[in-house]
Scaffold this active site. Structure first.
Site, PDB file in Angstrom:
ATOM      1  N   LYS A 291       0.870  -1.261   0.011  1.00  0.00           N
ATOM      2  CA  LYS A 291       0.019   0.059  -0.001  1.00  0.00           C
ATOM      3  C   LYS A 291       0.748   1.119   0.111  1.00  0.00           C
ATOM      4  O   LYS A 291       2.279   1.064   0.125  1.00  0.00           O
ATOM      5  CB  LYS A 291      -1.036  -0.069   1.253  1.00  0.00           C
ATOM      6  CG  LYS A 291      -2.036  -1.134   1.100  1.00  0.00           C
ATOM      7  CD  LYS A 291      -2.790  -0.906  -0.193  1.00  0.00           C
ATOM      8  CE  LYS A 291      -4.014  -2.096  -0.182  1.00  0.00           C
ATOM      9  NZ  LYS A 291      -3.603  -3.451  -0.462  1.00  0.00           N
TER      10      LYS A 291
HETATM   11  C1  LIG Z   1      -9.984  -1.867  -1.606  1.00  0.00           C
HETATM   12  C2  LIG Z   1      -9.452  -2.811  -0.515  1.00  0.00           C
HETATM   13  N1  LIG Z   1     -10.112  -3.093   0.617  1.00  0.00           N
HETATM   14  C3  LIG Z   1      -9.445  -3.656   1.793  1.00  0.00           C
HETATM   15  C4  LIG Z   1      -8.358  -4.263   1.550  1.00  0.00           C
HETATM   16  C5  LIG Z   1      -7.768  -4.953   2.808  1.00  0.00           C
HETATM   17  O1  LIG Z   1      -6.775  -4.593   3.268  1.00  0.00           O
HETATM   18  P1  LIG Z   1      -5.946  -5.609   4.246  1.00  0.00           P
HETATM   19  O2  LIG Z   1      -5.024  -6.294   3.348  1.00  0.00           O
HETATM   20  O3  LIG Z   1      -5.059  -4.673   4.842  1.00  0.00           O
HETATM   21  O4  LIG Z   1      -6.783  -6.525   5.175  1.00  0.00           O
HETATM   22  C6  LIG Z   1      -7.676  -3.894   0.425  1.00  0.00           C
HETATM   23  C7  LIG Z   1      -6.284  -4.731   0.375  1.00  0.00           C
HETATM   24  O5  LIG Z   1      -5.809  -4.806  -0.649  1.00  0.00           O
HETATM   25  C8  LIG Z   1      -8.292  -3.384  -0.573  1.00  0.00           C
HETATM   26  O6  LIG Z   1      -7.564  -3.067  -1.817  1.00  0.00           O
END
Ligand SMILES: Cc1ncc(COP(=O)(O)O)c(C=O)c1O
Length: 464
Positions: A291
């Site tokens: 990210k």
């Molecule tokens: C649009 C979106 N929402 C939620 C998430 C979830 O994040 P995490 O991987 O930290 O759980 C991601 C992760 O890639 C994402 O791209």
């Protein structure tokens, strides 16, 4: 390999055919006694023509220069030692000097990943500080600091750090009282975390189509999908692009719906001058390693409501009463972030603007070097908004060719997410998906890291 052998006296025309037979562009020349006396590459051939030779001339001993060979049975290390950046074919000869085989060394080009975290001294300094403090679980100065500073970066009052971005969405939904029997409208083009979090909350996702230009949730489709059961909308600022928050907030106010912005891919993006994450009731972020800024794994819920902040803090910590330790009056979760993660987050946050500028420059460099190939449609930016570059995102009708060519050359690329509505476990929640299907099939993410060799990428893709 036999076809790439020629005898002294062969015409240049036949030699050219021999060179052409082998993928590595080399011919082996033997004398009348079958002894290897030279090797000719396509480069040598070119030089002969430039020096005045013609296709009907023959190759004679004087045309051959010395060459490096190996004896049958020579070990691998010795073979490797005979190669260099110019010599990658070593003929192997038998007892009488006859060609028995050849060794080819392929120089591997450096791997270019699609994303990589920018971790430097400051991250290490804060991490060590947290480590030495012995506050390595979910309390400590870096947690408080990261929550306060990230909330301020988003122009919101409060921040609640979580163990990842998926649980941040779940926590937000539960804090807003979304549960069984409630419908939550989400876009078709997003990572599965968005829909999974709705399902963890026992609510019913309603998947709607996205805008063909911005790729974000289509306000007109949201309106069509609203029923008496609809309780919330999750606009996802996908691939760094802000959703149309004015229209979405208008719909939410009109129909009394909650809004949870999923900002996992859009730290710092703005809609008409206002930061994403500051429009809805709660907004969620991810700090996964790929990210815009990272804490390894990690997430955050930001909000302007002190009441929701208190609620989320309690739910994040097993639903434990703030006033009475070990007293639980609702079922909560362990969704806490550690002080170690937050230490990295604080260092990352110090340079977030630098990261965003660098990623913008990466996008400009791709466009400069690849636009003339007419292979890509670039992600649209509306002037009044600030689109951020998470992963360099574009559309191409030649997606499989582009991906194959780049991967062959050790350059990592990613296809866009599959549409949620395409996957059997989610398809029953589909409301509409026309544009999302097209975007998902054509979308591609190119490496968004420092040291991308844009000219090399352009050369590789120019053959398509
Ligand atoms: C649009 C979106 N929402 C939620 C998430 C979830 O994040 P995490 O991987 O930290 O759980 C991601 C992760 O890639 C994402 O791209």
């Amino acid at each position: 390999m036999n076809q790439s052998k020629c005898r002294v006296g062969v015409k240049l025309r036949s030699l050219l055919e021999a060179i052409n037979e082998e993928p590595f562009g080399t011919a082996f020349i033997e004398n009348e006694q079958d002894v290897l006396v030279g090797i000719i590459t396509d480069g040598d051939f070119r030089r002969m023509l430039l020096n005045g030779k013609e296709l009907d001339d023959t190759i004679e001993k004087e045309d051959l220069s010395s060459f490096i060979s190996a004896n049958k049975g020579e070990d691998f290390d010795k073979l490797i030692a005979k190669t260099n950046h110019k010599i990658n074919i070593i003929p192997i000869v038998g007892k009488n000097g006859e060609l028995v085989d050849y060794f080819e060394y392929k120089h591997k080009t450096k791997f270019t990943p699609v994303a990589e975290p920018t971790l430097e001294n400051r991250e290490l300094e804060y991490l060590l500080d947290a480590f030495k403090s012995t506050w390595i679980s979910s309390r400590g100065k870096y947690i408080d600091r990261f929550e306060a500073e990230f909330a301020s970066f988003c122009s919101t009052k409060c921040g609640v750090a979580t163990s990842n971005g998926t649980v941040a969405i779940h926590l937000a939904l539960v804090a807003l009282g979304i549960g069984e029997g409630d419908e939550v409208i989400i876009p078709d083009l997003t990572f599965a975390a968005t829909i999974n979090a709705v399902l963890y909350a026992n609510a019913t996702p309603v998947i709607v189509d996205v805008d063909p230009i911005t790729w974000t949730i289509f306000p007109e489709e949201i309106e069509k999908a609203i029923t008496s059961k609809t309780k919330a909308i999750i606009p996802v600022h996908v691939y760094g692009q802000s959703c149309e928050m004015d229209k979405i907030m208008h719909l939410a106010n009109k129909h009394n719906l909650k809004v949870v912005e999923d900002c996992a891919e859009a730290h710092g993006a703005e809609f008409k001058g206002q930061k994403v994450g500051s429009f809805g009731d709660i907004a969620t972020f991810s700090f996964f390693a790929n990210k815009i800024i990272t804490t390894g794994e990690g997430g955050m819920c930001v909000t302007n409501s002190e009441e929701l902040d208190t609620k989320m803090r309690k739910l994040r910590d097993h639903g434990m009463s703030k006033e009475k330790r070990y007293w639980h009056d609702e079922i909560g979760f362990n969704y806490r972030m550690t002080n170690l993660q937050a230490a990295i987050g604080c260092a990352q946050l110090e340079k977030i603007e630098w990261i965003l500028d660098r990623n913008d420059q990466i996008e400009r460099d791709y466009i400069k070097h690849l636009d003339h190939l007419n292979l890509f449609k670039w992600q649209k930016t509306y002037r009044q908004n600030r689109k951020v570059v998470w992963l360099m995102s574009c559309l191409t009708e030649k997606r499989s060719e582009v991906m194959d060519k780049l991967k062959e050359n050790n350059i990592d690329v990613r296809p866009f997410f599959f549409c949620l509505s395409e996957m059997p476990i989610y398809s029953k929640y589909k409301f509409s998906n026309r544009n999302a299907l097209v975007i998902s099939k054509r979308g591609i993410n190119l490496p968004t890291v420092k040291n991308v060799d844009y000219e090399n990428v352009a050369n590789i893709l120019s053959t398509i």
